[in-house]
Design an enzyme around this catalytic site. Structure first.
Site, PDB file in Angstrom:
ATOM      1  N   ARG A  74      11.895   0.063  11.972  1.00  0.00           N
ATOM      2  CA  ARG A  74      10.260  -0.072  12.436  1.00  0.00           C
ATOM      3  C   ARG A  74       9.894  -1.493  13.100  1.00  0.00           C
ATOM      4  NH1 ARG A  74       5.413   0.964   7.767  1.00  0.00           N
ATOM      5  NH2 ARG A  74       4.491  -1.059   9.226  1.00  0.00           N
ATOM      6  N   ARG A  78      -0.654  -8.520  13.135  1.00  0.00           N
ATOM      7  CA  ARG A  78      -0.909  -7.620  12.604  1.00  0.00           C
ATOM      8  C   ARG A  78      -1.494  -8.278  11.167  1.00  0.00           C
ATOM      9  NH1 ARG A  78       4.526  -4.927  10.660  1.00  0.00           N
ATOM     10  NH2 ARG A  78       3.437  -3.647   8.995  1.00  0.00           N
ATOM     11  N   LYS A 125       0.791  -1.307  -0.035  1.00  0.00           N
ATOM     12  CA  LYS A 125       0.128   0.174  -0.451  1.00  0.00           C
ATOM     13  C   LYS A 125       0.317   1.611   0.251  1.00  0.00           C
ATOM     14  CE  LYS A 125      -1.958  -1.221   3.799  1.00  0.00           C
ATOM     15  NZ  LYS A 125      -1.757  -2.892   4.327  1.00  0.00           N
ATOM     16  N   ARG A 146      12.315  -5.656   5.078  1.00  0.00           N
ATOM     17  CA  ARG A 146      12.043  -4.412   5.641  1.00  0.00           C
ATOM     18  C   ARG A 146      12.605  -4.386   6.709  1.00  0.00           C
ATOM     19  NH1 ARG A 146       6.519  -1.279   5.201  1.00  0.00           N
ATOM     20  NH2 ARG A 146       5.430  -2.433   6.673  1.00  0.00           N
ATOM     21  N   ARG A 184     -10.339   0.524   8.346  1.00  0.00           N
ATOM     22  CA  ARG A 184      -9.315  -0.633   9.061  1.00  0.00           C
ATOM     23  C   ARG A 184     -10.477  -1.546   9.668  1.00  0.00           C
ATOM     24  NH1 ARG A 184      -3.232   0.118   7.987  1.00  0.00           N
ATOM     25  NH2 ARG A 184      -2.379  -1.469   9.085  1.00  0.00           N
TER      26      ARG A 184
HETATM   27  P1  B4P Z   1       3.191  -1.869   2.581  1.00  0.00           P
HETATM   28  O1  B4P Z   1       2.291  -2.603   2.536  1.00  0.00           O
HETATM   29  O2  B4P Z   1       3.557  -0.628   1.577  1.00  0.00           O
HETATM   30  O3  B4P Z   1       3.446  -1.531   4.063  1.00  0.00           O
HETATM   31  P2  B4P Z   1       3.194  -0.699   4.573  1.00  0.00           P
HETATM   32  O4  B4P Z   1       1.988   0.520   3.701  1.00  0.00           O
HETATM   33  O5  B4P Z   1       3.596   0.103   5.658  1.00  0.00           O
HETATM   34  O6  B4P Z   1       1.493  -1.223   5.177  1.00  0.00           O
HETATM   35  P3  B4P Z   1       1.119  -1.597   6.809  1.00  0.00           P
HETATM   36  O7  B4P Z   1       0.121  -2.090   7.207  1.00  0.00           O
HETATM   37  O8  B4P Z   1       2.447  -2.751   7.579  1.00  0.00           O
HETATM   38  O9  B4P Z   1       1.774  -0.337   7.624  1.00  0.00           O
HETATM   39  P4  B4P Z   1       1.097   0.896   8.242  1.00  0.00           P
HETATM   40  O10 B4P Z   1       1.325   2.122   8.035  1.00  0.00           O
HETATM   41  O11 B4P Z   1      -0.557   1.124   7.650  1.00  0.00           O
HETATM   42  O12 B4P Z   1       4.756  -2.648   2.437  1.00  0.00           O
HETATM   43  C1  B4P Z   1       6.189  -3.451   2.817  1.00  0.00           C
HETATM   44  C2  B4P Z   1       6.996  -3.952   1.787  1.00  0.00           C
HETATM   45  O13 B4P Z   1       6.723  -4.842   0.861  1.00  0.00           O
HETATM   46  C3  B4P Z   1       7.942  -2.806   1.577  1.00  0.00           C
HETATM   47  O14 B4P Z   1       9.310  -3.138   2.519  1.00  0.00           O
HETATM   48  C4  B4P Z   1       8.253  -2.770   0.159  1.00  0.00           C
HETATM   49  O15 B4P Z   1       9.069  -2.670  -0.424  1.00  0.00           O
HETATM   50  C5  B4P Z   1       7.854  -4.312   0.227  1.00  0.00           C
HETATM   51  N1  B4P Z   1       7.353  -4.605  -1.371  1.00  0.00           N
HETATM   52  C6  B4P Z   1       6.177  -3.470  -1.657  1.00  0.00           C
HETATM   53  N2  B4P Z   1       6.070  -3.841  -3.043  1.00  0.00           N
HETATM   54  C7  B4P Z   1       6.849  -5.039  -3.350  1.00  0.00           C
HETATM   55  C8  B4P Z   1       6.345  -5.788  -4.660  1.00  0.00           C
HETATM   56  N3  B4P Z   1       5.554  -5.886  -5.893  1.00  0.00           N
HETATM   57  N4  B4P Z   1       7.634  -6.914  -4.094  1.00  0.00           N
HETATM   58  C9  B4P Z   1       8.507  -6.644  -3.269  1.00  0.00           C
HETATM   59  N5  B4P Z   1       8.685  -6.234  -1.922  1.00  0.00           N
HETATM   60  C10 B4P Z   1       7.544  -5.259  -2.162  1.00  0.00           C
HETATM   61  O16 B4P Z   1       0.145   1.062   9.886  1.00  0.00           O
HETATM   62  C11 B4P Z   1       1.405   0.365  10.627  1.00  0.00           C
HETATM   63  C12 B4P Z   1       0.382   0.189  11.615  1.00  0.00           C
HETATM   64  O17 B4P Z   1      -0.158   1.470  12.279  1.00  0.00           O
HETATM   65  C13 B4P Z   1      -0.448  -0.645  12.455  1.00  0.00           C
HETATM   66  O18 B4P Z   1      -0.476  -2.352  11.954  1.00  0.00           O
HETATM   67  C14 B4P Z   1      -1.224  -0.101  13.053  1.00  0.00           C
HETATM   68  O19 B4P Z   1      -1.093  -0.736  14.446  1.00  0.00           O
HETATM   69  C15 B4P Z   1      -1.592   1.169  13.436  1.00  0.00           C
HETATM   70  N6  B4P Z   1      -2.215   1.776  12.631  1.00  0.00           N
HETATM   71  C16 B4P Z   1      -2.482   2.161  10.634  1.00  0.00           C
HETATM   72  N7  B4P Z   1      -3.412   2.650  10.566  1.00  0.00           N
HETATM   73  C17 B4P Z   1      -4.332   2.204  11.426  1.00  0.00           C
HETATM   74  C18 B4P Z   1      -5.623   2.602  11.359  1.00  0.00           C
HETATM   75  N8  B4P Z   1      -6.471   3.261  10.620  1.00  0.00           N
HETATM   76  N9  B4P Z   1      -7.092   1.809  12.226  1.00  0.00           N
HETATM   77  C19 B4P Z   1      -5.793   1.645  13.901  1.00  0.00           C
HETATM   78  N10 B4P Z   1      -4.544   1.248  13.305  1.00  0.00           N
HETATM   79  C20 B4P Z   1      -3.935   1.339  12.408  1.00  0.00           C
END
Ligand code: B4P
Length: 191
Positions: free
Chosen positions: A134, A146, A14, A128, A89
């Site tokens: 992180r 998660r 994402k 990552r 979420r």
């Molecule tokens: P991403 O999927 O981009 O990870 P993210 O956006 O950080 O999602 P995540 O759900 O983990 O975290 P968020 O900040 O929303 O990428 C992951 C990895 O994959 C990267 O290293 C990337 O390089 C790699 N990658 C991407 N595409 C690839 C491909 N095609 N091939 C290979 N590798 C690839 O949330 C973090 C925390 O915040 C949550 O756990 C929760 O505690 C809190 N939170 C956030 N929003 C919330 C909400 N709405 N409600 C409640 N809690 C919330």
């Protein structure tokens, strides 16, 4: 106004894809994960409370993230559209977002849902964790928590938008550019 939700489990890409989408389509990026990490970096009371939950792989309370999104919407009155990343979420967050957008008469246009196998998700997040600093990526136990939060609380958000025919599943494995082309085609067909 074009409002898009980029949906998917932790590690589905994402954040990665959001960066490319906002640049090409000139949308304002609203990532609740980024907003929370910014609060943590500034060591605000909200950030310190959120960190305790995030470090265990748990979700932060709905009212906290809804409040952050509401303020961000108010701060961007001239946006031509928003990309919601990691929000909503929970079903309660989805309802709250609909209410906020109703005030702006600018509903969600589409939810693009990235489909990635669990094995690939864990692999990406562990990788990552080696460099990102992180604390929620450091071990498989937290990552599993998660993924469990996603399955028990977040997957239902797709059902909420499915009743309005707004969900499109997009294959989330392959190169970053291949996935971006798939997402871009879905967006272009709706502009
Ligand atoms: P991403 O999927 O981009 O990870 P993210 O956006 O950080 O999602 P995540 O759900 O983990 O975290 P968020 O900040 O929303 O990428 C992951 C990895 O994959 C990267 O290293 C990337 O390089 C790699 N990658 C991407 N595409 C690839 C491909 N095609 N091939 C290979 N590798 C690839 O949330 C973090 C925390 O915040 C949550 O756990 C929760 O505690 C809190 N939170 C956030 N929003 C919330 C909400 N709405 N409600 C409640 N809690 C919330």
């Amino acid at each position: 106004m074009f409002n898009l939700i980029l949906f998917g489990p932790p590690g589905s890409g994402k954040g990665t894809q959001s960066e490319k989408i906002i640049e090409k389509f000139n949308l304002v990026h609203l990532s609740t994960g980024d907003l929370l990490r910014s609060q943590i970096a500034q060591q605000t009371p909200l950030g310190l409370e959120a960190k305790k939950l995030m470090d265990k792989g748990h979700l932060v309370p709905d009212e906290v993230v809804v409040g952050m999104i509401s303020s961000a919407l108010d701060a961007n009155t001239s946006a031509k559209g928003f990309l919601f990343d990691g929000f909503p979420r929970t079903a309660a967050q989805a309802l709250a977002l609909d209410n906020l957008l109703e005030l702006k008469q600018a509903p969600i246009s589409v939810m693009l849902a990235l489909d990635v196998s669990e094995e690939e998700l864990v692999k990406r997040l562990i990788k990552r964790g080696e460099t990102s600093g992180r604390t929620d990526d450091v071990n498989e136990e937290i990552i599993a928590a998660r993924v469990l939060e996603y399955k028990t609380k977040t997957e239902a958000v797709a059902d909420y938008y499915r009743q309005y025919n707004k969900v499109v599943i997009v294959a989330g494995e392959g190169s970053v550019n291949e996935i971006f082309e798939r997402l871009g085609a879905e967006i272009e067909s709706r502009l």
